[in-house]
Every structure is written in C-alpha cells, then in structure tokens.
Design a protein around this motif. Structure first.
Motif, PDB file in Angstrom:
ATOM      1  N   GLU A  99      38.568  40.141 -37.167  1.00 27.73           N
ATOM      2  CA  GLU A  99      38.202  39.012 -38.026  1.00 27.73           C
ATOM      3  C   GLU A  99      38.497  37.680 -37.342  1.00 27.73           C
ATOM      4  OE1 GLU A  99      40.098  39.926 -41.733  1.00 27.73           O
ATOM      5  OE2 GLU A  99      38.558  41.424 -42.206  1.00 27.73           O
ATOM      6  N   LEU A 100      39.585  37.677 -36.580  1.00 28.85           N
ATOM      7  CA  LEU A 100      39.912  36.475 -35.810  1.00 28.85           C
ATOM      8  C   LEU A 100      38.833  36.193 -34.770  1.00 28.85           C
ATOM      9  CD1 LEU A 100      42.292  34.405 -35.205  1.00 28.85           C
ATOM     10  CD2 LEU A 100      42.850  35.957 -33.327  1.00 28.85           C
ATOM     11  N   LEU A 101      38.410  37.262 -34.104  1.00 27.32           N
ATOM     12  CA  LEU A 101      37.373  37.121 -33.086  1.00 27.32           C
ATOM     13  C   LEU A 101      36.068  36.625 -33.695  1.00 27.32           C
ATOM     14  CD1 LEU A 101      37.684  40.238 -30.765  1.00 27.32           C
ATOM     15  CD2 LEU A 101      38.170  37.866 -30.194  1.00 27.32           C
ATOM     16  N   LEU A 102      35.797  37.108 -34.923  1.00 32.68           N
ATOM     17  CA  LEU A 102      34.534  36.740 -35.567  1.00 32.68           C
ATOM     18  C   LEU A 102      34.464  35.245 -35.841  1.00 32.68           C
ATOM     19  CD1 LEU A 102      34.158  39.725 -38.022  1.00 32.68           C
ATOM     20  CD2 LEU A 102      32.560  39.110 -36.215  1.00 32.68           C
ATOM     21  N   ALA A 103      35.649  34.623 -35.979  1.00 36.35           N
ATOM     22  CA  ALA A 103      35.681  33.179 -36.217  1.00 36.35           C
ATOM     23  C   ALA A 103      35.330  32.398 -34.953  1.00 36.35           C
ATOM     24  CB  ALA A 103      37.064  32.786 -36.721  1.00 36.35           C
ATOM     25  N   GLN A 104      35.384  33.067 -33.808  1.00 34.36           N
ATOM     26  CA  GLN A 104      35.068  32.407 -32.539  1.00 34.36           C
ATOM     27  C   GLN A 104      33.555  32.477 -32.264  1.00 34.36           C
ATOM     28  OE1 GLN A 104      37.781  31.074 -31.069  1.00 34.36           O
ATOM     29  NE2 GLN A 104      38.952  31.995 -32.743  1.00 34.36           N
ATOM     30  N   PRO A 105      33.079  31.618 -31.372  1.00 38.95           N
ATOM     31  CA  PRO A 105      31.639  31.668 -31.048  1.00 38.95           C
ATOM     32  C   PRO A 105      31.308  32.805 -30.089  1.00 38.95           C
ATOM     33  CG  PRO A 105      32.685  29.905 -29.841  1.00 38.95           C
ATOM     34  CD  PRO A 105      33.740  30.485 -30.705  1.00 38.95           C
ATOM     35  N   ILE A 106      31.460  34.025 -30.586  1.00 32.99           N
ATOM     36  CA  ILE A 106      31.116  35.208 -29.775  1.00 32.99           C
ATOM     37  C   ILE A 106      30.093  36.005 -30.570  1.00 32.99           C
ATOM     38  CG2 ILE A 106      32.018  37.209 -28.546  1.00 32.99           C
ATOM     39  CD1 ILE A 106      34.832  36.039 -28.986  1.00 32.99           C
ATOM     40  N   ARG A 107      29.139  36.600 -29.839  1.00 31.97           N
ATOM     41  CA  ARG A 107      28.132  37.404 -30.538  1.00 31.97           C
ATOM     42  C   ARG A 107      28.773  38.647 -31.145  1.00 31.97           C
ATOM     43  NH1 ARG A 107      23.440  38.601 -26.668  1.00 31.97           N
ATOM     44  NH2 ARG A 107      22.838  39.892 -28.438  1.00 31.97           N
ATOM     45  N   ARG A 108      28.331  38.969 -32.374  1.00 38.31           N
ATOM     46  CA  ARG A 108      28.940  40.092 -33.068  1.00 38.31           C
ATOM     47  C   ARG A 108      28.756  41.400 -32.306  1.00 38.31           C
ATOM     48  NH1 ARG A 108      28.274  39.992 -39.546  1.00 38.31           N
ATOM     49  NH2 ARG A 108      29.793  38.333 -39.930  1.00 38.31           N
ATOM     50  N   SER A 109      27.560  41.566 -31.772  1.00 41.63           N
ATOM     51  CA  SER A 109      27.305  42.844 -31.080  1.00 41.63           C
ATOM     52  C   SER A 109      28.271  43.025 -29.925  1.00 41.63           C
ATOM     53  CB  SER A 109      25.862  42.913 -30.601  1.00 41.63           C
ATOM     54  OG  SER A 109      25.639  41.909 -29.646  1.00 41.63           O
ATOM     55  N   SER A 110      28.603  41.908 -29.231  1.00 38.31           N
ATOM     56  CA  SER A 110      29.513  42.091 -28.099  1.00 38.31           C
ATOM     57  C   SER A 110      30.925  42.393 -28.574  1.00 38.31           C
ATOM     58  CB  SER A 110      29.489  40.906 -27.142  1.00 38.31           C
ATOM     59  OG  SER A 110      29.426  39.719 -27.843  1.00 38.31           O
ATOM     60  N   ILE A 111      31.317  41.876 -29.732  1.00 37.45           N
ATOM     61  CA  ILE A 111      32.656  42.215 -30.236  1.00 37.45           C
ATOM     62  C   ILE A 111      32.748  43.720 -30.492  1.00 37.45           C
ATOM     63  CG2 ILE A 111      34.268  41.934 -32.159  1.00 37.45           C
ATOM     64  CD1 ILE A 111      33.166  39.136 -32.535  1.00 37.45           C
ATOM     65  N   PHE A 112      31.784  44.211 -31.269  1.00 37.38           N
ATOM     66  CA  PHE A 112      31.889  45.624 -31.664  1.00 37.38           C
ATOM     67  C   PHE A 112      31.608  46.566 -30.495  1.00 37.38           C
ATOM     68  CE2 PHE A 112      31.568  43.484 -35.700  1.00 37.38           C
ATOM     69  CZ  PHE A 112      32.563  44.127 -36.416  1.00 37.38           C
ATOM     70  N   MET A 113      30.625  46.190 -29.687  1.00 40.62           N
ATOM     71  CA  MET A 113      30.339  47.052 -28.531  1.00 40.62           C
ATOM     72  C   MET A 113      31.535  47.082 -27.585  1.00 40.62           C
ATOM     73  SD  MET A 113      27.750  48.780 -28.645  1.00 40.62           S
ATOM     74  CE  MET A 113      27.689  49.350 -26.971  1.00 40.62           C
ATOM     75  N   GLY A 114      32.162  45.923 -27.419  1.00 40.70           N
ATOM     76  CA  GLY A 114      33.326  45.848 -26.549  1.00 40.70           C
ATOM     77  C   GLY A 114      34.430  46.759 -27.035  1.00 40.70           C
ATOM     78  N   GLN A 115      34.669  46.676 -28.345  1.00 40.64           N
ATOM     79  CA  GLN A 115      35.722  47.537 -28.904  1.00 40.64           C
ATOM     80  C   GLN A 115      35.371  49.007 -28.773  1.00 40.64           C
ATOM     81  OE1 GLN A 115      36.468  46.239 -32.870  1.00 40.64           O
ATOM     82  NE2 GLN A 115      37.946  44.699 -32.194  1.00 40.64           N
ATOM     83  N   PHE A 116      34.107  49.305 -29.100  1.00 39.42           N
ATOM     84  CA  PHE A 116      33.667  50.700 -29.030  1.00 39.42           C
ATOM     85  C   PHE A 116      33.800  51.233 -27.609  1.00 39.42           C
ATOM     86  CE2 PHE A 116      29.952  53.250 -27.756  1.00 39.42           C
ATOM     87  CZ  PHE A 116      30.316  54.446 -28.355  1.00 39.42           C
ATOM     88  N   LEU A 117      33.343  50.448 -26.652  1.00 38.46           N
ATOM     89  CA  LEU A 117      33.417  50.903 -25.260  1.00 38.46           C
ATOM     90  C   LEU A 117      34.864  51.031 -24.801  1.00 38.46           C
ATOM     91  CD1 LEU A 117      30.463  49.014 -23.587  1.00 38.46           C
ATOM     92  CD2 LEU A 117      30.619  51.430 -24.167  1.00 38.46           C
ATOM     93  N   GLY A 118      35.716  50.124 -25.308  1.00 39.91           N
ATOM     94  CA  GLY A 118      37.130  50.208 -24.948  1.00 39.91           C
ATOM     95  C   GLY A 118      37.745  51.511 -25.404  1.00 39.91           C
ATOM     96  N   VAL A 119      37.479  51.868 -26.660  1.00 36.18           N
ATOM     97  CA  VAL A 119      38.053  53.104 -27.197  1.00 36.18           C
ATOM     98  C   VAL A 119      37.492  54.312 -26.459  1.00 36.18           C
ATOM     99  CG1 VAL A 119      38.244  54.569 -29.226  1.00 36.18           C
ATOM    100  CG2 VAL A 119      38.441  52.116 -29.461  1.00 36.18           C
ATOM    101  N   SER A 120      36.152  54.404 -26.410  1.00 35.91           N
ATOM    102  CA  SER A 120      35.573  55.606 -25.797  1.00 35.91           C
ATOM    103  C   SER A 120      35.917  55.664 -24.310  1.00 35.91           C
ATOM    104  CB  SER A 120      34.068  55.673 -26.027  1.00 35.91           C
ATOM    105  OG  SER A 120      33.465  54.457 -25.731  1.00 35.91           O
ATOM    106  N   GLY A 121      35.981  54.489 -23.659  1.00 41.21           N
ATOM    107  CA  GLY A 121      36.329  54.483 -22.232  1.00 41.21           C
ATOM    108  C   GLY A 121      37.719  55.019 -21.975  1.00 41.21           C
ATOM    109  N   SER A 122      38.671  54.601 -22.795  1.00 40.97           N
ATOM    110  CA  SER A 122      40.042  55.070 -22.554  1.00 40.97           C
ATOM    111  C   SER A 122      40.156  56.557 -22.866  1.00 40.97           C
ATOM    112  CB  SER A 122      41.039  54.259 -23.370  1.00 40.97           C
ATOM    113  OG  SER A 122      41.027  54.683 -24.697  1.00 40.97           O
ATOM    114  N   LEU A 123      39.436  57.009 -23.905  1.00 46.29           N
ATOM    115  CA  LEU A 123      39.463  58.447 -24.223  1.00 46.29           C
ATOM    116  C   LEU A 123      38.847  59.261 -23.092  1.00 46.29           C
ATOM    117  CD1 LEU A 123      38.458  58.481 -27.993  1.00 46.29           C
ATOM    118  CD2 LEU A 123      40.656  59.111 -27.036  1.00 46.29           C
ATOM    119  N   LEU A 124      37.736  58.744 -22.574  1.00 46.83           N
ATOM    120  CA  LEU A 124      37.047  59.436 -21.483  1.00 46.83           C
ATOM    121  C   LEU A 124      37.946  59.564 -20.272  1.00 46.83           C
ATOM    122  CD1 LEU A 124      33.404  58.073 -21.309  1.00 46.83           C
ATOM    123  CD2 LEU A 124      34.167  60.394 -21.677  1.00 46.83           C
ATOM    124  N   LEU A 125      38.655  58.463 -19.978  1.00 49.04           N
ATOM    125  CA  LEU A 125      39.523  58.455 -18.806  1.00 49.04           C
ATOM    126  C   LEU A 125      40.622  59.506 -18.955  1.00 49.04           C
ATOM    127  CD1 LEU A 125      39.560  56.644 -16.258  1.00 49.04           C
ATOM    128  CD2 LEU A 125      41.554  55.537 -17.279  1.00 49.04           C
TER     129      LEU A 125
END
Lengths: 260, 413
Positions: A74-100
């Motif tokens: 929610e804090l990030l959403l208040a910043q001028p960042i595209r929503r898709s990059s917030i969620f995709m970033g988080q998603f990739l972070g989780v799946s990336g660490s699990l994959l590793l």
C-alpha cells in the motif's frame, strides 16, 4: 519492476523460510540418494515429493507473502510506480526465491552424487523443469486468491482448498467419472481432463519418461498417438506454459482495476 | 548339443569310410557344371558339392541323396520369387555357407528357402537368408541341427509373411546361435518335442520371437528377444524349460515379453525382462516355477488372467515396474515367497535379510485399470496412492491371501 523484484527477492533470501525450504530439499536429496544407492529410484520418489509438496509450499508461501507485505504494498502504491510492476515484482521475487531453493536444494546432492555421469540426467532435469513450472503456477494462483480476498483467513482457506482440490480431490472425481462412464469411449476425455489440472499435467510429463511401457499397454488410437509420439510431451509443456501465463495475466488485470 | 554334433560327424565319417569313395564336385559360373541342380544330378551319395562364389538363379533344387553342399565365400542362390529354393528329402545332408535370396511368396503353399522333409541327421549352418517367405522349414524330420544362420526378412504384414525357422512334427533338433529378424515368427515350433534352442537372437519380428504350439519337453536358454510383437509365446505345451533368456522392449498394446497360455509344469529360471509392456502374461497355466528372474522397468511384471493354479514365484527381483502383479479375480492359488520388491516399504528389525511385514504385490489400482483401462492416466497420482494404501490395510477387491510373507531386503543376484 526490477527494483521491486530485487527488493522482494533479497528480502525473502534473508528470511528464515527460504533457508528452511532449501535445507529441506538438500536433506531430502542426500537422504534419498544415500539410502537408495540408485539414482533412478530416487528420481521416482522425488517425483512424488515434487508433485505434492512444491504446489503446497508455493501456495502457502505466496499467500503468506502477499498478506504480510500488504502494508508495504500500500505504501508502494502511493508512489508513482506502475501497479503491474509492483505486483509482478513481488510475484517474481517470491517465485524466484522458491525456484532457487528448489533447484539448488535438489541440484547439489544429485550433482555431488555423480548425476552427470548417470543416465538419469534427462529424467532429473525434467523433474526440475516440472518443479519450476509448478512453483510459478501455484505462486501465481495464490497471488490471485490473495488479491481477490481482503479477508486473510478466507484467502488462506481458499489457497489450501485449491491445493487439496488439485492434488487429491480432482483425481478422485476424475477416477469416479471414468468408472461411472466406463461404457463410453473415454480416451479423449481422460487426456483432456488431465490438461485441466497442472499437477496431473506435470505427472503425465514425468510418466511419459518413467512409465511409457505401461502407458502403451492400453488399446486406443488416441492414447497411442498422444503417448507414443512426441505429441504428448509437446502438448503437456505447452499447456504448462499456458497454465503459468493465464494466472499472471489475470493478476495484472486484477491489480490494475482493484480499489485499494 | 555337443553330443549331437559329434554324433553327426561320427555318422558322416562312418559313411565316408564304408563307401570309401566320396568325391568333391565343384560348381562355378564358368565351370562345366554351372548349376547346383546339375551338380546334384551328377553326384553320388556322400559326395561334396563345392559351390564357388557367384550368383546362381535357381529354384526347386531337390537334394535327394546324402550330400554335403558347401558354399565358398557365400555364393548367392537367387530364387527370383519363383517358389521354394532347396528341398531336402534325404538323410545326412549338410548345407553350409550359402546366401539364399528371393523366396517366392504364396498364399496357398509355404515356400521356404530351405525345406527338410522326412529326413534325419541334417545340418544347416552358416546360411544367410534374405527377402524370404519362410526361412528354414523342417517338416517331420528328426535329429538335426540348425546352427549359426542369419535370417533377415522384410515382413510388413502378418498375413503375407512367413516364419524364420519353423519346426513341424520334428523331434530332437538343436537350434543354436541363429539371428532372426523381420519375419512373422522368429522361430516357430509346432508338434515338436525335445528341441533345444540356445544362444539365438530374435528381434524386430512382427508376431513372436519364439513361438511354441503343442510342443513338449523343449529347452531354450541364453536367447535374446527384442522388440517383437511378443517376445516368446508358449501355448498348449508341457514341460518347457526357459533359462537365462533376455526379453527386452516388447512394447505395444498386445506386446508381452512372454505369453503363456495353457502351459503346464514349466520352469522359468534366471531370465531378464526389461522394459516390456507386460513382462509375463499368464493364462490357464499351472505348476510353473519362476525363480531368479529379474523384472526391470516393465509396465506389468506379471499379469495373471484366471485359471492359473499352483504356480510358484520364488527369489525373483521386481524392480521399478509400474505394476508388479496384476490379477483379474479375487481367487489366488499361487505362491509368492522370498522375492525382492523394489516397492517394498517394510523394515527388517531382526536383520535376517527378510522383511518383517508381508508385501502385497497386487495394488487396488491394477484392479481398477483392468476394469477401466483409461484410468491408466492416473498412474502415480496421490489419490491412487491413498486408495492403494487403504486397500493394503484391508483388502477388499484384491485377493487377500496374495502376499509375499518373506520379502527380501536385498536384490537376488
């Protein structure tokens, strides 16, 4: 997006759970190999583990991470960042660490045991590919559930139910319907029904490698065409990719429309 | 085997010595005698006909005297698809080192490259057959030997192809070190008793690698059967011994490593079955002993289809098969004892090498697959494992006395 991915990824890499997950696979791999003394038998046991545990852990990890980092999101959403990059970033972070964790945890024992010299290398790499797909698919599905449910308990319940349904209940219903309609030609149906469940799909992929001699025992042109040629392998892989892309696409659409 | 060979040599020697005047007749393309038929008509009994390298376009060659036909550097006898090529109707005939091609295909008579009719003490060796219908056809002829031949067919359909080596109403024949490929049945025995089949390689045949019908007291050892419609079919025969053979990659909907139908009192020992759809399919077979066989990565290791009584499975290895044993009924009169099962999950607390918990080789899932074959796609799914487990705890659908009470903890070597 990359910044958020990096943040999520390193945040998770520092967390205890990634290590637990990594150590679990590491120990599993070593124990399997040293108890069995046989790479091909270890691959069979590993298949059962990957097909059941990877979806479960990915689902739970994904949903937990989403709810835990909700305030930060929610804090990030208040910043001028595209929503898709917030969620995709988080998603990739989780799946990336699990994959590793998965790849390293299983890879290290197998490589140190002499995988490259053994004939099971193809089976093993197929297992890792399937495991990676399952990680991505189930993380994406759990993010979907989380984004659609504000209530944590409800979201968690749905996520566990999703896993239970895909891993056990679906096959039960599938078997029942096959037995109830056994008078009818069922080969097309049974192949199609496998396609609608990523766990079954992954299982089929591995069966093609391990149990091809049994699969070819069934009299049926559709089966023979599917399992006897490369068609089965290609279709299953293609559908797994589709299974990964559709939830990610829905995640992006949903995140853009959602009112936080 | 050795005794028979010596026996034959001895007999031949005796004959030579008693008649005392056997000659060698040479046949070559530019000689005075330029056909095999001509040479045979000029030859006396016990003569040797030496066929030099070349191509001889002949068919219906009748060997009606005890002769020895020897080819030098594999002379080609081309039948030009006209019919049968060599017919032996005399005792004590040896055929050695010929290359026979283009046997005629017929729907009414079984044309063979070499046919032996009502003769004894024959020896067929080092012969190469190609483009054939039937290869070597032994008809009502006892005490012979078929040794080290190579038969390479190009059969496409079962209805217009013949068998590689066929024995019909023949007794006491040795079939040794032959290679048979691409015919209907590699080796086919009908009403033939006391046959010894050793060290042959039978592969890529349309129907069976080796096929027994109504033949008793036969032995086959150290043969390899690979990628045939079914490796070996043993039907309506008694007291067959099958030892140390290899059955590999017989894949397909009706493909078996070994198909047993109405077989009694056989012994199956030390064979290896690898990656077949069904390693052994048993139907109406009684009192068979299975020992020290290895079943590796087959779809079904043993599939039992009713009316099989008093069979014993002892000291076999069952390794990584999709299904170890499959039954289609609840009755069981067969004994499984002291085998090694790779799927066994029990423990051995008293360390005597025998698992403390009995093993149930029949899974509920194999029962389900027998009933609804499409369910095979659910192989190895968690749901199936759960119901298999519950069936293991309290058997309802599978025979409850079908257990291996003494499963081994280590492989039988």
């Amino acid at each position: 997006m990359f910044k958020i991915f990096k943040y999520s990824f390193f945040d998770l890499m520092r967390s205890r759970w990634s290590y637990v997950y990594f150590l679990f696979y590491l120990i599993l791999g070593f124990v399997l190999l040293f108890l069995n003394n046989d790479v091909s038998k270890a691959v069979i046991t590993l298949m059962n583990v990957i097909i059941i545990l990877v979806p479960l852990i990915s689902t739970i990890f994904g949903i937990m991470y989403y709810y835990n980092s909700k305030e930060f999101t929610e804090l990030l959403l208040a910043q001028p960042i595209r929503r898709s990059s917030i969620f995709m970033g988080q998603f990739l972070g989780v799946s990336g660490s699990l994959l590793l964790s998965l790849v390293l945890g299983l890879g290290i024992p197998f490589v140190s045991y002499g995988l490259f010299k053994s004939t099971a290398i193809f089976d093993f790499s197929l297992l890792l590919v399937v495991g990676s797909f399952l990680t991505i698919i189930f993380t994406a599905l759990s993010f979907n559930i989380a984004i659609s449910n504000e209530n944590k308990i409800k979201g968690f319940g749905y996520a566990v139910l999703l896993w239970l349904f895909m891993a056990v209940i679906y096959d039960g219903l599938f078997l029942m319907s096959l037995i109830v309609f056994e008078e009818y030609p069922l080969d097309t149906f049974s192949i199609a029904a496998t396609m609608f469940n990523p766990i079954d799909l992954s299982r089929t992929l591995i069966l093609l490698k391990l149990d091809i001699s049994a699969l070819l025992g069934y009299t049926g042109a559709v089966f023979k065409g599917f399992f006897g040629t490369n068609l089965g392998l290609m279709t299953s892989l293609l559908l797994l990719i589709l299974w990964a892309l559709i939830p990610i696409w829905r995640l992006i659409i949903k995140s853009q429309k959602k009112d936080f | 085997m050795v005794v028979t060979l010596k026996h034959i040599i001895f007999l031949v020697c005796i004959l030579h010595w008693s008649l005392g005047q056997s000659e060698t007749i040479e046949v070559c393309e530019s000689c005075e005698i330029n056909s095999v038929k001509d040479a045979i008509s000029r030859a006396q009994a016990t003569d040797t006909i030496l066929i030099k390298k070349g191509t001889y376009k002949e068919f219906n060659i009748l060997v009606d005297k005890p002769l020895t036909l020897i080819g030098e550097d594999y002379p080609i006898i081309d039948g030009e698809d006209q019919g049968e090529i060599i017919r032996v109707v005399s005792d004590n005939v040896t055929i050695d080192g010929l290359f026979i091609i283009n046997v005629g295909t017929s729907y009414t008579s079984d044309h063979a490259a070499i046919r032996v009719v009502r003769s004894e003490n024959y020896l067929i060796q080092n012969v190469v057959l190609e483009k054939l219908f039937f290869g070597i056809y032994i008809e009502k002829s006892n005490n012979g030997k078929i040794y080290h031949n190579k038969i390479i067919g190009d059969a496409k359909d079962e209805y217009n192809s013949g068998n590689g080596i066929q024995l019909w109403y023949s007794k006491n024949v040795t079939v040794d070190r032959n290679i048979v490929q691409g015919v209907r049945d590699g080796i086919y025995l009908e009403f033939s008793d006391e046959i010894v089949i050793n060290n042959n390689i039978s592969s890529n045949n349309l129907r069976y690698g080796l096929h027994f019908m109504f033949s008793n007291d036969d032995v086959y050892t150290n043969n390899t059967f690979e990628n045939n419609g079914a490796g070996v079919a043993v039907m309506f025969s008694k007291r067959i011994k099958m030892v140390n053979n290899i059955f590999r990659e017989n894949w397909g909907t009706t493909a078996y490593g070994m198909l047993l139908k109405e077989i009694n009192d056989a012994e199956i020992i030390g064979n290896t079955f690898e990656e077949n759809t069904i390693a052994i399919n048993i139907e109406g077979s009684n009192r068979i002993t299975y020992q020290k066989n290895s079943f590796i990565k087959n779809g079904w290791a043993v599939k039992v289809l009713g009316a099989c009584y008093s069979n014993k499975f002892e000291g076999n290895n069952f390794l990584y098969n999709s299904f170890d044993v499959s039954y289609n009924s609840k009755l069981n009169d067969n004994v499984f004892d002291g085998n090694y099962w790779s799927n066994y999950t029990g423990y051995d607390l008293d360390k005597n090498g025998i698992g403390d918990v009995p093993y149930r080789p029949v899974k509920l899932f194999s029962y389900v697959v027998n009933r609804t074959p499409e369910t095979i796609v659910l192989l190895r799914s968690l749901f199936m494992d759960i119901i298999d487990f519950s069936e293991k705890v309290s058997p309802v659908f599978t025979p409850d006395n079908l257990i291996d009470a003494n499963p081994l903890m280590k492989k039988v070597l």
